[in-house]
Design an enzyme around this catalytic site. Structure first.
Site, PDB file in Angstrom:
ATOM      1  N   GLN A   1      11.771  19.337 -35.803  1.00 27.13           N
ATOM      2  CA  GLN A   1      12.625  20.040 -34.849  1.00 27.13           C
ATOM      3  C   GLN A   1      13.890  20.563 -35.536  1.00 27.13           C
ATOM      4  O   GLN A   1      14.559  19.840 -36.266  1.00 27.13           O
ATOM      5  CB  GLN A   1      12.992  19.092 -33.687  1.00 27.13           C
ATOM      6  CG  GLN A   1      13.747  19.742 -32.554  1.00 27.13           C
ATOM      7  CD  GLN A   1      12.928  20.770 -31.766  1.00 27.13           C
ATOM      8  OE1 GLN A   1      11.708  20.702 -31.714  1.00 27.13           O
ATOM      9  NE2 GLN A   1      13.604  21.732 -31.163  1.00 27.13           N
TER      10      GLN A   1
ATOM     11  N   ASP B   1       4.213  25.365 -36.419  1.00 30.29           N
ATOM     12  CA  ASP B   1       5.395  26.140 -36.018  1.00 30.29           C
ATOM     13  C   ASP B   1       5.331  27.572 -36.564  1.00 30.29           C
ATOM     14  O   ASP B   1       6.035  28.462 -36.086  1.00 30.29           O
ATOM     15  CB  ASP B   1       6.645  25.481 -36.633  1.00 30.29           C
ATOM     16  CG  ASP B   1       7.569  24.879 -35.597  1.00 30.29           C
ATOM     17  OD1 ASP B   1       7.509  25.291 -34.427  1.00 30.29           O
ATOM     18  OD2 ASP B   1       8.360  24.002 -35.983  1.00 30.29           O
TER      19      ASP B   1
ATOM     20  N   LYS C   1       7.407  18.491 -25.626  1.00 27.54           N
ATOM     21  CA  LYS C   1       6.254  18.789 -26.489  1.00 27.54           C
ATOM     22  C   LYS C   1       5.272  17.612 -26.487  1.00 27.54           C
ATOM     23  O   LYS C   1       4.064  17.796 -26.371  1.00 27.54           O
ATOM     24  CB  LYS C   1       6.731  19.091 -27.919  1.00 27.54           C
ATOM     25  CG  LYS C   1       7.409  20.454 -28.034  1.00 27.54           C
ATOM     26  CD  LYS C   1       8.181  20.652 -29.340  1.00 27.54           C
ATOM     27  CE  LYS C   1       8.961  21.963 -29.273  1.00 27.54           C
ATOM     28  NZ  LYS C   1       9.812  22.241 -30.440  1.00 27.54           N
TER      29      LYS C   1
HETATM   30  N1  GUN Z   1      14.272  24.649 -32.461  1.00 25.04           N
HETATM   31  C1  GUN Z   1      14.321  25.640 -31.532  1.00 25.04           C
HETATM   32  N2  GUN Z   1      13.122  26.239 -31.416  1.00 25.04           N
HETATM   33  C2  GUN Z   1      12.304  25.621 -32.285  1.00 25.04           C
HETATM   34  C3  GUN Z   1      10.922  25.787 -32.608  1.00 25.04           C
HETATM   35  O1  GUN Z   1      10.203  26.652 -32.081  1.00 25.04           O
HETATM   36  N3  GUN Z   1      10.433  24.934 -33.552  1.00 25.04           N
HETATM   37  C4  GUN Z   1      11.202  23.992 -34.163  1.00 25.04           C
HETATM   38  N4  GUN Z   1      10.634  23.221 -35.098  1.00 25.04           N
HETATM   39  N5  GUN Z   1      12.476  23.817 -33.883  1.00 25.04           N
HETATM   40  C5  GUN Z   1      13.018  24.624 -32.938  1.00 25.04           C
END
Ligand code: GUN
Length: 295
Positions: free
Chosen positions: A98, A121, A54
């Protein structure tokens, strides 16, 4: 017949070029630099690699990105204080914590603490609620990426039988909801299957578009789908190690057999994965526009 491969890598590349140009224009014309912070608690290797990807993508697009890594034993109070700090940081337009978080931290409490205007998100209940009633909001990144892939592949969704396998808050529930919204890329008749579904095959065989997010490697086989189905495989399962020592990945769909029956199918890797990160960037740029009064 062998299916058309819907490449998330290629589609993501196109959208990233669009975003790069948009960011450059925001900087040049408006002196606005979109800003994203990612917060990782602990050392889960999969989470570490997602967060690194990311940040790398943000950099490549000219987005200001900060990466905070906290010890696995960080207290809930300290994490909440950090979120609050970024809620009030003008350089930051998007906050991503995350998931999953360590067991001693209440995930909902942390997600609810993020300013909904910075919730790139799309997990805050304000954004989830807006999505359900069809209001403009940050859409969750993986479901949004699935929609973009389907639309940009030219697949008709209006009136289509869409079957979703998996009912997670991150993928299954939102993607089912988005596919039934009254808008372009929606208007489908949606069935949501899960672990208590009595006859999964009955449903998957009816699907014009099958979206699988069950978290079980190679679960959907060729005899569970109909000829000409469009398959979107959201699964990312670690099934071993490659010769070069990297994690070997498999989707939830048995790609080799299903591609012989499907009209189109996403691969794993290179399908939905790159789209998820790209949609996060899109939301961050959108947030920066909104904060600057440009949206
Ligand atoms: N863990 C797995 N997929 C995601 C996501 O799309 N966002 C976040 N914050 N954590 C994740």
């Amino acid at each position: 017949m062998s299916a058309k491969i819907i490449s998330g890598t290629e589609t993501a590349k196109v959208i990233r070029e669009e975003l790069k140009a948009e960011v450059a224009e925001l900087v040049e014309k408006h002196n606005v630099v979109p800003g994203l912070v990612t917060i990782l608690v602990g050392e889960d290797p999969a989470s570490q690699s997602y967060v690194a990807a990311k940040n790398k993508t943000a950099h490549a697009l000219g987005i200001h990105s900060e990466q905070v890594t906290l010890d696995a034993d960080t207290s809930e109070a300290d994490l909440l204080a950090l979120v609050d700090k970024y809620n009030n940081d003008e350089k930051i337009h998007g906050i991503l914590v995350q998931l999953p978080l360590p067991k001693h931290i209440d995930e909902a409490k942390v997600l609810y603490a993020i300013d909904p205007d910075k919730d790139v998100d799309g997990f805050h209940p304000v954004n989830v609620g807006k999505m359900v009633i069809g209001e403009q909001c940050f859409l969750p990144c993986t479901p949004h990426g699935v929609l973009e892939l389907i639309q940009r592949a030219g697949v008709e969704t209006s009136g289509a039988e869409v079957v979703v396998v998996g009912r997670s808050n991150i993928v299954g529930k939102p993607v089912a909801n988005l596919m039934l919204q009254k808008r372009d890329g929606g208007n489908a008749t949606v069935t949501l299957c899960h672990t208590r579904t009595k006859d999964m095959e009955f449903h998957t065989k009816r699907a014009d578009i099958l979206i699988v997010a069950a978290g079980v490697a190679n679960m959907i086989k060729a005899d569970q789908v109909k000829d000409g189905v469009v398959v979107i495989d959201v699964g990312v399962n670690r099934v071993g190690v490659t010769d070069s020592g990297k994690a070997k990945l498999a989707g939830d769909v048995d790609f080799d057999s299903v591609k012989e029956k499907a009209a189109a199918i996403t691969p794993v890797p290179g399908g939905v994965g790159p789209m998820t990160i790209t949609m996060l960037m899109k939301n961050t740029v959108q947030s920066a526009r909104q904060f600057a009064g440009l949206a």
